[in-house]
Scaffold this active site. Structure first.
Site, PDB file in Angstrom:
ATOM      1  CG  ASP A  40      25.101  12.530 -69.375  1.00 27.65           C
ATOM      2  OD1 ASP A  40      25.291  12.770 -68.100  1.00 27.65           O
ATOM      3  OD2 ASP A  40      23.942  13.154 -70.573  1.00 27.65           O
ATOM      4  CG  HIS A  91      23.295   8.112 -69.850  1.00 26.54           C
ATOM      5  ND1 HIS A  91      22.080   9.439 -69.343  1.00 26.54           N
ATOM      6  CD2 HIS A  91      23.461   8.888 -70.983  1.00 26.54           C
ATOM      7  CE1 HIS A  91      22.325  10.162 -70.361  1.00 26.54           C
ATOM      8  NE2 HIS A  91      23.162   9.646 -71.291  1.00 26.54           N
ATOM      9  CG  HIS A  95      22.996   8.009 -76.123  1.00 28.29           C
ATOM     10  ND1 HIS A  95      22.239   9.454 -76.468  1.00 28.29           N
ATOM     11  CD2 HIS A  95      23.178   8.217 -74.435  1.00 28.29           C
ATOM     12  CE1 HIS A  95      22.219  10.169 -76.812  1.00 28.29           C
ATOM     13  NE2 HIS A  95      23.249   9.851 -75.298  1.00 28.29           N
ATOM     14  CG  HIS A 186      28.662  14.841 -73.221  1.00 30.89           C
ATOM     15  ND1 HIS A 186      27.628  15.857 -73.094  1.00 30.89           N
ATOM     16  CD2 HIS A 186      27.119  14.087 -73.467  1.00 30.89           C
ATOM     17  CE1 HIS A 186      26.392  16.181 -72.845  1.00 30.89           C
ATOM     18  NE2 HIS A 186      26.096  14.771 -73.307  1.00 30.89           N
TER      19      HIS A 186
END
Length: 227
Positions: A40, A91, A95, A186
């Site tokens: 991610d 994604h 964020h 990640h």
């Protein structure tokens, strides 16, 4: 009140027991002979290339859940990820946790990110994982509208923390690891503890070796038999 409940209710899928009960696709469960490896928060020119080299050495192809805003800044790196046989997935654009109901913005951001992946890779993405795993009603609807399947995870390494070590990442992954799992790691520390990506990178061969010792084939979500 009803709108808030519609929006917040699905976010309970962040809880593993809830997610698992709702179905194997959301939990990322696939072929019991396989394990899907996912990353991610990238792409990140300072760290992602290190993961690409490590994955190449290991003979593994993975799925990268990228942020549209970062992909737009690092298109060449996105093209490299796809050219090396890895899968790009969505994604989101930024964020953010997205607790406030904003269905129009959610739909725009997810669609915009999917289009960015398509332009960079030449392949329309199949999967969506929201930042922090917070799958609100608005984000779920946005994913469906964009033709994406939401997938969270069934095992993670907690590799974003300041106290993570390669051994702890391996222990976290294997504590809930089963055949058919989707593992969350990640490839950047952009939203994690500074330098945490180096810990993940060091843990990566340990995780792959452990999975292979259990007879599991490590690969992309596209090859995992879900959805």
């Amino acid at each position: 009140m009803a709108v808030t409940a519609w929006h917040i209710g699905p976010a309970a899928t962040w809880i593993p027991s809830v997610r698992s009960a709702l179905g194997p696709t959301l939990d990322g469960r696939g072929d019991p002979r396989r394990l899907a490896l996912t990353f991610d928060d990238g792409p990140d020119p300072g760290s992602t290339p290190h993961f690409l080299r490590a994955l190449d050495r290991l003979g593994v192809r993975a799925t990268f859940f990228v942020l549209g805003s970062r992909l737009a800044r690092h298109r060449e790196l996105g093209r490299r990820i796809a050219a090396e046989g890895h899968e790009l997935a969505v994604h989101g654009w930024r964020h953010e946790r997205g607790w406030a109901p904003r269905p129009v913005r959610d739909a725009h951001d997810v669609a915009r990110s999917a289009d960015a992946v398509h332009r960079v890779s030449g392949v329309y993405p199949r999967w969506y994982r929201p930042p922090y795993g917070v799958l609100t009603g608005g984000r779920w609807a946005a994913a469906r509208r964009a033709g994406l399947t939401p997938v969270l995870w069934s095992a993670w390494g907690r590799d974003w923390t300041a106290t993570a070590t390669p051994g702890r990442v391996l222990a976290e992954v294997t504590s809930t690891l089963r055949g058919g799992a989707t593992v969350l790691l990640h490839d950047t520390d952009a939203y994690s503890a500074a330098g945490s990506w180096r810990v993940t990178l060091a843990a990566l061969p340990l995780v792959v070796e452990e999975c292979r010792s259990r007879g599991l084939t490590v690969g992309r979500l596209a090859d995992h038999g879900i959805g």
